[in-house]
Structures are given as C-alpha cells and as structure tokens.
Design a protein around this motif. Structure first.
Motif, PDB file in Angstrom:
ATOM      1  N   SER A 195      47.314  48.630  38.444  1.00 27.58           N
ATOM      2  CA  SER A 195      46.506  48.224  39.516  1.00 27.58           C
ATOM      3  C   SER A 195      45.969  49.179  40.138  1.00 27.58           C
ATOM      4  O   SER A 195      46.213  50.423  40.223  1.00 27.58           O
ATOM      5  CB  SER A 195      47.290  47.218  40.698  1.00 27.58           C
ATOM      6  OG  SER A 195      48.065  48.197  41.401  1.00 27.58           O
ATOM      7  N   THR A 196      44.797  48.961  41.095  1.00 25.57           N
ATOM      8  CA  THR A 196      43.846  49.907  41.619  1.00 25.57           C
ATOM      9  C   THR A 196      44.753  50.530  42.603  1.00 25.57           C
ATOM     10  O   THR A 196      44.837  51.962  42.559  1.00 25.57           O
ATOM     11  CB  THR A 196      42.678  49.137  42.385  1.00 25.57           C
ATOM     12  OG1 THR A 196      41.899  48.613  41.281  1.00 25.57           O
ATOM     13  CG2 THR A 196      41.891  50.378  43.308  1.00 25.57           C
ATOM     14  N   LYS A 197      45.792  49.826  43.404  1.00 28.91           N
ATOM     15  CA  LYS A 197      46.552  50.464  44.052  1.00 28.91           C
ATOM     16  C   LYS A 197      47.466  51.512  43.589  1.00 28.91           C
ATOM     17  O   LYS A 197      47.790  52.433  44.079  1.00 28.91           O
ATOM     18  CB  LYS A 197      47.353  49.143  45.034  1.00 28.91           C
ATOM     19  CG  LYS A 197      48.518  49.566  45.963  1.00 28.91           C
ATOM     20  CD  LYS A 197      49.182  48.455  46.487  1.00 28.91           C
ATOM     21  CE  LYS A 197      50.460  48.875  47.168  1.00 28.91           C
ATOM     22  NZ  LYS A 197      51.640  49.379  46.248  1.00 28.91           N
ATOM     23  N   ASP A 198      48.279  51.172  42.526  1.00 24.66           N
ATOM     24  CA  ASP A 198      49.252  51.743  42.056  1.00 24.66           C
ATOM     25  C   ASP A 198      48.189  53.147  41.217  1.00 24.66           C
ATOM     26  O   ASP A 198      48.957  54.146  41.266  1.00 24.66           O
ATOM     27  CB  ASP A 198      49.691  51.337  40.874  1.00 24.66           C
ATOM     28  CG  ASP A 198      50.907  50.293  41.452  1.00 24.66           C
ATOM     29  OD1 ASP A 198      51.247  50.089  42.570  1.00 24.66           O
ATOM     30  OD2 ASP A 198      51.498  49.207  40.562  1.00 24.66           O
ATOM     31  N   ARG A 258      45.708  54.573  42.241  1.00 20.66           N
ATOM     32  CA  ARG A 258      45.317  55.467  43.441  1.00 20.66           C
ATOM     33  C   ARG A 258      46.582  56.253  43.779  1.00 20.66           C
ATOM     34  O   ARG A 258      46.580  57.530  44.078  1.00 20.66           O
ATOM     35  CB  ARG A 258      44.837  54.695  44.578  1.00 20.66           C
ATOM     36  CG  ARG A 258      44.012  55.468  45.391  1.00 20.66           C
ATOM     37  CD  ARG A 258      43.501  54.369  46.383  1.00 20.66           C
ATOM     38  NE  ARG A 258      42.430  53.564  45.936  1.00 20.66           N
ATOM     39  CZ  ARG A 258      42.208  52.232  46.580  1.00 20.66           C
ATOM     40  NH1 ARG A 258      43.083  51.880  47.382  1.00 20.66           N
ATOM     41  NH2 ARG A 258      41.231  51.502  46.178  1.00 20.66           N
ATOM     42  N   GLU A 259      47.752  55.796  43.855  1.00 25.26           N
ATOM     43  CA  GLU A 259      48.904  56.381  44.587  1.00 25.26           C
ATOM     44  C   GLU A 259      49.375  57.311  43.347  1.00 25.26           C
ATOM     45  O   GLU A 259      49.900  58.414  43.789  1.00 25.26           O
ATOM     46  CB  GLU A 259      50.217  55.342  44.551  1.00 25.26           C
ATOM     47  CG  GLU A 259      49.945  54.507  46.000  1.00 25.26           C
ATOM     48  CD  GLU A 259      50.949  53.498  46.233  1.00 25.26           C
ATOM     49  OE1 GLU A 259      50.628  52.641  47.065  1.00 25.26           O
ATOM     50  OE2 GLU A 259      51.843  53.222  45.325  1.00 25.26           O
TER      51      GLU A 259
END
Ligand code: PRP
Ligand code: URA
Length: 209
Positions: A25-28, A30-31
C-alpha cells in the motif's frame, strides 16, 4: 572513478522486498522508504569526522569523541526524493534541507529542472542528494550539476534502486561523487523503468496515477 556501494544489510534487503511488491500500500511504501533511508544514512555517514573532547562523567575525567567537520545538507530530487528526507534527518537532525525539482519527460526520458532552493552555505556543507531511483542517471546528473553550479563541492548520492546504466552515467559525469544504493538491479526496459525495480517511485509514494 567514484565509489559505488550497495548497502546490503539484511534489514534493508527485507524492507526492500516489501517495497518492490506491487501489492504494497501507499502507506506502507511511504513508511518503508523512510525506514530504509534511515538505515542507509547510518552507512553513508560512516566517514564523518570526529574530534577528541575532554568531559567529566559522574565517575571520572575522560577523553571522548564528538562530531566535527562539515555540516550536512540533505537535498531530495522532487518529488520522490522527498520520501527519504525524514528518514535521513532522523539520524542527522541538524541537517539543512535543499530541494531540486526535476521531472523526467516520459517520451524522451530527458530530465527538466523546475525548482531549486538550497541552504545559503551549500559550498561548505556535505551534501547528500537523495532519490529512490537511479535509472538513466539523467536526473541525478542534472541535480548534481545544479548543485556544483551553486558552489557545492562535497556531494554524495543516495538511492534505493540503481540501474547499471545510471551508475555508469553518474560515475562518468561526476567521478568525485560517491554513490550508495540499497540494490543494483538488472537493466532498464524500453520505457526507462528499472527492471525488476519497484515501478514509479513518485506515484507509489504519493498515491498518484
Ligand atoms: C523519477 C525518480 C528519479 C528519476 C530517475 O522521477 O524519482 O528522479 O525518475 O530517472 P532517470 O535516472 O532516468 O533520470 P520522476 O521524473 O518520475 O519524477 P517524480 O519524482 O516527480 O515522480
Ligand atoms: N523512475 C522511477 O520512478 N522508476 C523507475 O523504474 C525509473 C525511473
């Protein structure tokens, strides 16, 4: 010829595996980009200079080491490089941040500069240019040229995934700039994407397209 180093620490390799997966995912994404940038910054800063200082611990007077020498500027190549800034600054909190806006024309693959803002004393600082992808090397070469034109003299390039073509191009243009990558991939495809790569880093970071 500048040095090219692959920082193949197991934690970096594991995180990069997740980053490459098209289902991440985008969230993962980015992290993970930030986490890998922190781990890489540890190695990229290994040659920072130290000096002896005398201090008193609660137990004794002693000589210990502290950082000295050049201050640091982190310079992301926009957009995707932005994703690595926080990760580096976590380890080097006093670093100044410069920005270079560069996009690659999708047809010609030629880079175009659209923004630049650097710390005033860039010529005195050690500059760490950050960008997740080193493909043809065009963006990195132009960013480095823009920095040198404004006086920067001590430059390192830190990327996540490098293509052999990009490494060769930067080494030929800038033999004074050491390059650090988390992985050296196989080749570029006919659209200029790194294979196997991780796709379009900017789009995956910002959830565009
Ligand atoms: C990507 C990437 C690099 C460049 C690499 O940026 O982040 O800056 O391409 O390609 P090159 O080595 O062939 O120049 P892009 O131009 O897609 O812009 P973005 O970061 O805004 O998505
Ligand atoms: N830029 C990207 O974001 N990905 C690639 O594979 C090549 C250039």
């Amino acid at each position: 010829m500048s040095k090219f180093t692959v920082i193949d620490h197991p934690l970096i390799q594991h995180k990069l595996r997740i980053l490459r997966d098209k289902n991440t995912s985008t969230k993962d994404f980015r992290e993970l980009v930030n986490e890998i940038a922190t781990l890489m910054a540890y190695e990229v800063s290994r040659d920072m200079q130290l000096e002896d200082v005398e201090i008193d611990t609660p137990v004794a007077h002693t000589t210990v080491k502290q950082l000295t020498g050049k201050k640091v500027a982190v310079v992301p190549i926009l957009r995707a490089g932005l994703g690595m800034v926080d990760g580096v600054v976590k380890l080097i909190p006093a670093a100044r941040i410069g920005h270079i806006g560069m996009y690659r024309d999708e047809k010609t693959l030629e880079p175009h500069e659209y923004f630049i803002k650097l710390p005033e004393d860039i010529e005195k600082r050690e500059v760490i240019v950050v960008d997740p992808m080193l493909a043809t090397g065009g963006s990195a070469k132009d960013a480095i040229a823009a920095l040198k034109k404004r006086g920067a003299r001590y430059i390192k390039l830190m990327v996540l995934v490098a293509a052999p073509e990009g490494v060769k191009a930067v080494q030929a243009a800038d033999p004074d700039v050491d390059i650090f990558a988390a992985a050296l991939d196989d080749h570029l495809n006919d659209k200029g994407y790194i294979v196997p790569g991780l796709g379009d880093a900017g789009d995956r970071l910002f959830g565009t397209k």
